[in-house]
Design an enzyme around this catalytic site. Sequence first.
Site, PDB file in Angstrom:
ATOM      1  CB  CYS A  35      -0.918   0.007   1.221  1.00 36.49           C
ATOM      2  SG  CYS A  35      -2.127  -1.347   1.223  1.00 36.49           S
ATOM      3  CB  ALA A  36       4.171   2.126   1.329  1.00 36.21           C
TER       4      ALA A  36
END
Length: 383
Positions: free
Chosen positions: A141-142
């Site tokens: 998700c980063a």
Amino acid sequence: MSATPTLCRPSIAVPEHVVTAEETLQLAGTLHADHPQLGLVQRLIANTGVRTRHLLQPLEATLQHPGFEERNLLYAKEAKARLPHVINGALTNADLDVRDIDMIVYVSCTGFMMPSMTAWLINSMGFRPETRQLPIAQLGCAAGGAAINRAHDFCMAYPERNVLIVACEFCSLLYQPTDLDVGSLLSNGLFGDAMAAAVVKGHGGTGMRIEHNGSRLIPGTEEWISYAVRDTGFHFQLDKRVPATMEVLAPAMRDLGNTYDWDVAALDFYIVHAGGPRILDDLSHHLKLPPTTFRHSRATLTERGNIASVVIFDALDRLFAEGGPPDGAQGLIAGFGPGITAEIALGQWNALHPPHRPAKDETVSTHPPHPREQLPLSMHLPS
């Protein structure tokens, strides 16, 4: 002095199959009627605030597991069928053509290809053969935040060049019927599918003029968000300590801002990865900001679920749709993911859009002011 790169308006697309919160809770009760912690799982899913999610396949097909190979083939097929439309939207938003792009950053943690999707895009869409390729596959998700930051780095090293970011997340292809721990069952009710593309423009453009970026890794948290790679594919593993990460990430965000004399608790707009409601609630608490500060991230979570690296682009598109902040407004974009890693960008809003000088042979087209496409499942590659 070179121009500061600008992150332009994203183009977003979601698959057409929708599952509601009510359907998700009912399904959990049906599939896991004998689970000793079913009540807890259903409460956790309900508390995510997710009302709808979009899936690549109908729900019945999503619940089947035909094998890792077939799933990965489906990932590649559907990404190739759907991404060109999303990319063309992003290029139009930036008033650019494929020939104006100098690097493509492709982020995804839900399928694997080698050569990367970047090679297929260059060959299939007419990008120049010398276009640089930067695939990012293991930041989860980063990765959306990392893509923005690496695009910023590139444009600062090579002033006035342009970077295309493409994010493709088909989280539903990671569903594992045999994973019955609470974290896995919660994830089954949280994640959705989506795609995004956005241009970081070396000169001109409307959007966030990126001035600084930084990354922070929280030591000793490698096991908190991870994949177990098995014969059946990727098995997502979520530690129960993840929702409390803002206790350490919020101070890290403050530290990064202080490095550049920015007060991250006193900005005009925030685009933050919405992994779950507690992340946003805790960030509001630690930075002493009103809950409405993260309304765009909350809307993405409510309507799309956690769409991994696409979250920050979807939330940013909502900021554009709202009309955008005033020229010169200061803001932050932050993505959080495995590591535990935070990727943060600081910048000012550029509401001014200099006239675009069309390249030779270029056809300038118009587009709807707020594109948010839902692509038909029948849209496949030519045979």
